[in-house]
Design a protein around this motif. Structure first.
Motif, PDB file in Angstrom:
ATOM      1  N   UNK A   5      50.228 -41.104  71.023  1.00  0.00           N
ATOM      2  CA  UNK A   5      49.396 -42.477  71.359  1.00  0.00           C
ATOM      3  C   UNK A   5      48.949 -43.110  70.314  1.00  0.00           C
ATOM      4  N   UNK A   6      49.286 -44.735  70.613  1.00  0.00           N
ATOM      5  CA  UNK A   6      48.892 -45.003  68.971  1.00  0.00           C
ATOM      6  C   UNK A   6      47.525 -45.580  69.652  1.00  0.00           C
ATOM      7  N   UNK A   7      46.918 -46.054  70.921  1.00  0.00           N
ATOM      8  CA  UNK A   7      45.288 -46.959  71.008  1.00  0.00           C
ATOM      9  C   UNK A   7      44.451 -45.974  71.116  1.00  0.00           C
ATOM     10  N   UNK A   8      44.058 -45.812  69.655  1.00  0.00           N
ATOM     11  CA  UNK A   8      42.430 -44.827  69.629  1.00  0.00           C
ATOM     12  C   UNK A   8      41.546 -44.569  70.626  1.00  0.00           C
ATOM     13  N   UNK A   9      41.461 -45.871  71.136  1.00  0.00           N
ATOM     14  CA  UNK A   9      40.313 -45.650  72.463  1.00  0.00           C
ATOM     15  C   UNK A   9      40.547 -44.248  73.601  1.00  0.00           C
ATOM     16  N   UNK A  10      42.525 -44.275  74.103  1.00  0.00           N
ATOM     17  CA  UNK A  10      43.124 -43.956  74.863  1.00  0.00           C
ATOM     18  C   UNK A  10      43.293 -42.450  74.299  1.00  0.00           C
ATOM     19  N   UNK A  11      43.156 -42.516  72.812  1.00  0.00           N
ATOM     20  CA  UNK A  11      43.809 -40.854  72.215  1.00  0.00           C
ATOM     21  C   UNK A  11      42.474 -40.385  72.100  1.00  0.00           C
ATOM     22  N   UNK A  12      41.450 -41.414  71.691  1.00  0.00           N
ATOM     23  CA  UNK A  12      40.061 -40.044  72.262  1.00  0.00           C
ATOM     24  C   UNK A  12      39.955 -39.265  73.502  1.00  0.00           C
ATOM     25  N   UNK A  13      40.418 -40.540  74.702  1.00  0.00           N
ATOM     26  CA  UNK A  13      40.431 -39.853  76.236  1.00  0.00           C
ATOM     27  C   UNK A  13      41.459 -38.714  76.003  1.00  0.00           C
ATOM     28  N   UNK A  14      42.673 -38.683  75.241  1.00  0.00           N
ATOM     29  CA  UNK A  14      43.486 -37.447  75.892  1.00  0.00           C
ATOM     30  C   UNK A  14      42.521 -36.695  75.010  1.00  0.00           C
ATOM     31  N   UNK A  15      42.016 -36.728  73.833  1.00  0.00           N
ATOM     32  CA  UNK A  15      41.567 -35.375  73.240  1.00  0.00           C
ATOM     33  C   UNK A  15      40.357 -34.982  74.151  1.00  0.00           C
ATOM     34  N   UNK A  16      39.922 -35.352  74.510  1.00  0.00           N
ATOM     35  CA  UNK A  16      38.294 -34.915  75.183  1.00  0.00           C
ATOM     36  C   UNK A  16      39.010 -34.364  77.032  1.00  0.00           C
ATOM     37  N   UNK A  17      39.719 -35.303  77.312  1.00  0.00           N
ATOM     38  CA  UNK A  17      40.565 -33.993  77.735  1.00  0.00           C
ATOM     39  C   UNK A  17      41.377 -32.915  78.072  1.00  0.00           C
ATOM     40  N   UNK A  18      41.607 -32.399  76.971  1.00  0.00           N
ATOM     41  CA  UNK A  18      42.621 -31.501  76.082  1.00  0.00           C
ATOM     42  C   UNK A  18      41.012 -30.788  76.326  1.00  0.00           C
ATOM     43  N   UNK A  19      39.836 -30.783  75.669  1.00  0.00           N
ATOM     44  CA  UNK A  19      38.617 -29.690  75.131  1.00  0.00           C
ATOM     45  C   UNK A  19      38.337 -29.695  76.950  1.00  0.00           C
ATOM     46  N   UNK A  20      38.250 -30.385  77.615  1.00  0.00           N
ATOM     47  CA  UNK A  20      37.733 -30.383  79.089  1.00  0.00           C
ATOM     48  C   UNK A  20      38.630 -29.139  79.871  1.00  0.00           C
ATOM     49  N   UNK A  77      40.152 -26.902  77.588  1.00  0.00           N
ATOM     50  CA  UNK A  77      40.185 -25.754  76.987  1.00  0.00           C
ATOM     51  C   UNK A  77      41.894 -25.425  76.442  1.00  0.00           C
ATOM     52  N   UNK A  78      42.468 -26.446  76.377  1.00  0.00           N
ATOM     53  CA  UNK A  78      44.030 -26.000  76.457  1.00  0.00           C
ATOM     54  C   UNK A  78      44.231 -26.700  74.170  1.00  0.00           C
ATOM     55  N   UNK A  79      43.324 -26.740  73.327  1.00  0.00           N
ATOM     56  CA  UNK A  79      43.336 -26.827  72.258  1.00  0.00           C
ATOM     57  C   UNK A  79      44.416 -25.693  71.153  1.00  0.00           C
ATOM     58  N   UNK A  80      44.424 -25.249  72.163  1.00  0.00           N
ATOM     59  CA  UNK A  80      45.658 -23.956  71.340  1.00  0.00           C
ATOM     60  C   UNK A  80      47.079 -24.116  72.049  1.00  0.00           C
ATOM     61  N   UNK A  81      47.250 -25.326  73.463  1.00  0.00           N
ATOM     62  CA  UNK A  81      48.645 -25.300  73.227  1.00  0.00           C
ATOM     63  C   UNK A  81      48.397 -27.389  73.434  1.00  0.00           C
ATOM     64  N   UNK A  82      47.935 -27.843  73.610  1.00  0.00           N
ATOM     65  CA  UNK A  82      48.791 -28.982  73.355  1.00  0.00           C
ATOM     66  C   UNK A  82      47.937 -30.395  71.709  1.00  0.00           C
ATOM     67  N   UNK A  83      48.283 -30.746  71.240  1.00  0.00           N
ATOM     68  CA  UNK A  83      48.087 -31.927  70.118  1.00  0.00           C
ATOM     69  C   UNK A  83      48.014 -32.877  70.952  1.00  0.00           C
ATOM     70  N   UNK A  84      47.056 -33.381  70.359  1.00  0.00           N
ATOM     71  CA  UNK A  84      46.892 -35.023  70.502  1.00  0.00           C
ATOM     72  C   UNK A  84      47.662 -36.103  68.964  1.00  0.00           C
ATOM     73  N   UNK A  85      48.640 -36.655  68.426  1.00  0.00           N
ATOM     74  CA  UNK A  85      48.516 -37.893  67.430  1.00  0.00           C
ATOM     75  C   UNK A  85      47.840 -39.339  67.515  1.00  0.00           C
ATOM     76  N   UNK A  86      47.403 -40.029  66.894  1.00  0.00           N
ATOM     77  CA  UNK A  86      47.204 -41.272  67.351  1.00  0.00           C
ATOM     78  C   UNK A  86      48.073 -41.918  66.436  1.00  0.00           C
ATOM     79  N   UNK A  87      49.496 -41.859  66.467  1.00  0.00           N
ATOM     80  CA  UNK A  87      50.171 -42.816  65.769  1.00  0.00           C
ATOM     81  C   UNK A  87      51.457 -43.529  66.475  1.00  0.00           C
ATOM     82  N   UNK A  88      51.121 -44.583  65.733  1.00  0.00           N
ATOM     83  CA  UNK A  88      52.810 -45.555  66.713  1.00  0.00           C
ATOM     84  C   UNK A  88      54.055 -44.466  67.080  1.00  0.00           C
ATOM     85  N   UNK A  89      54.431 -44.414  68.359  1.00  0.00           N
ATOM     86  CA  UNK A  89      55.526 -43.736  68.602  1.00  0.00           C
ATOM     87  C   UNK A  89      57.000 -43.751  67.477  1.00  0.00           C
ATOM     88  N   UNK A  90      56.953 -44.800  66.950  1.00  0.00           N
ATOM     89  CA  UNK A  90      58.109 -45.794  66.109  1.00  0.00           C
ATOM     90  C   UNK A  90      57.641 -45.355  64.853  1.00  0.00           C
TER      91      UNK A  90
END
Length: 242
Positions: A75-90, A92-105
């Motif tokens: 996910x490229x947008x930092x604010x949306x990336x932070x929201x996605x990370x919070x959803x993973x934590x909410x 309890x899926x940190x052991x299965x899901x990883x989110x990276x904050x970069x442009x897909x390119x």
């Protein structure tokens, strides 16, 4: 978990999953849910890449629909990336899901993936584009990455003979097929999605396999609503309500 301004928690009604959404940003729609149903043939335990993760909705859905899977979201947008990370934590899926904050390119991984899923921006850059590039505009328009970028990066990061699954606007089907083949992603299955019977398609779901032979299957059309406005049985099945 504390909520910020304009945020709410929605119940996905699937394995007790919940998602934080910001009412002023681009909330997930039925297109992501339909994509999760279309890609149900991804094998258990697969390593999945999501290009354009948004608030993490596909990550949450695939964590249930593909048991044992590991999902990486870009996910490229930092604010949306932070929201996605919070959803993973909410959830309890940190052991299965990883989110990276970069442009897909810019995402190229040495370890290739078993599947790529993507719900990219639908509108070409300049199509109804506003001057202010806010969160919604970036989510809807190809301003930071084009459809071609998504195809190229999907192909680079896929294992040979593995598949990319995409949802897009139905009118982009010619572009999708042309660009998929340019990057050695052979379209294998296509399903058009209609709001109702007798109405033209609004979305298209596409499965394309890396370095596969040419043979395209057209699935039966998917209709979202009955005439009375209720969801069809097909959509209810995807939501897990039948």
């Amino acid at each position: 978990m504390d909520l910020g301004e304009n945020e709410r928690i929605d119940d996905l009604e699937l394995n007790n999953l919940k998602i934080i959404q910001n009412k002023k940003w681009f909330c997930f729609g039925i297109d992501s849910v339909l994509l999760s149903g279309f890609a149900k043939d991804i094998r258990k335990g697969s390593n999945i890449l999501d290009l354009g993760a948004g608030n993490g909705i596909l990550e949450l859905l695939f964590s249930v629909k593909i048991p044992g899977s590991k999902i990486t979201g870009i996910e490229v947008q930092e604010n949306v990336y932070n929201l996605a990370k919070r959803n993973i934590e909410l959830n309890n899926l940190e052991n299965r899901i990883k989110i990276e904050n970069i442009n897909i390119k810019d995402f190229i991984c040495e370890t290739k993936f078993d599947a790529v899923v993507t719900n990219p921006p639908y509108k070409e850059s300049g199509t109804g584009l506003k001057n202010t590039l806010d969160t919604k505009i970036i989510a809807r328009h190809e301003v930071l990455a084009t459809l071609e970028d998504f195809m190229k990066i999907a192909s680079i990061n896929l294992k040979d003979k593995c598949s990319m699954y995409m949802v897009n606007r139905a009118e982009r089907i010619a572009d999708i097929i042309e660009l998929a083949r340019k990057y050695k992603l052979e379209p294998k299955e296509v399903q058009f999605v209609h709001s109702k019977v007798k109405e033209p398609p609004v979305l298209v779901l596409v499965k394309a396999t890396k370095n596969a032979n040419r043979f395209l299957k057209i699935r039966e059309p998917l209709y979202i609503y009955n005439e009375d406005g209720s969801y069809t049985d097909e959509v209810l099945k995807i939501y897990g309500k039948l």
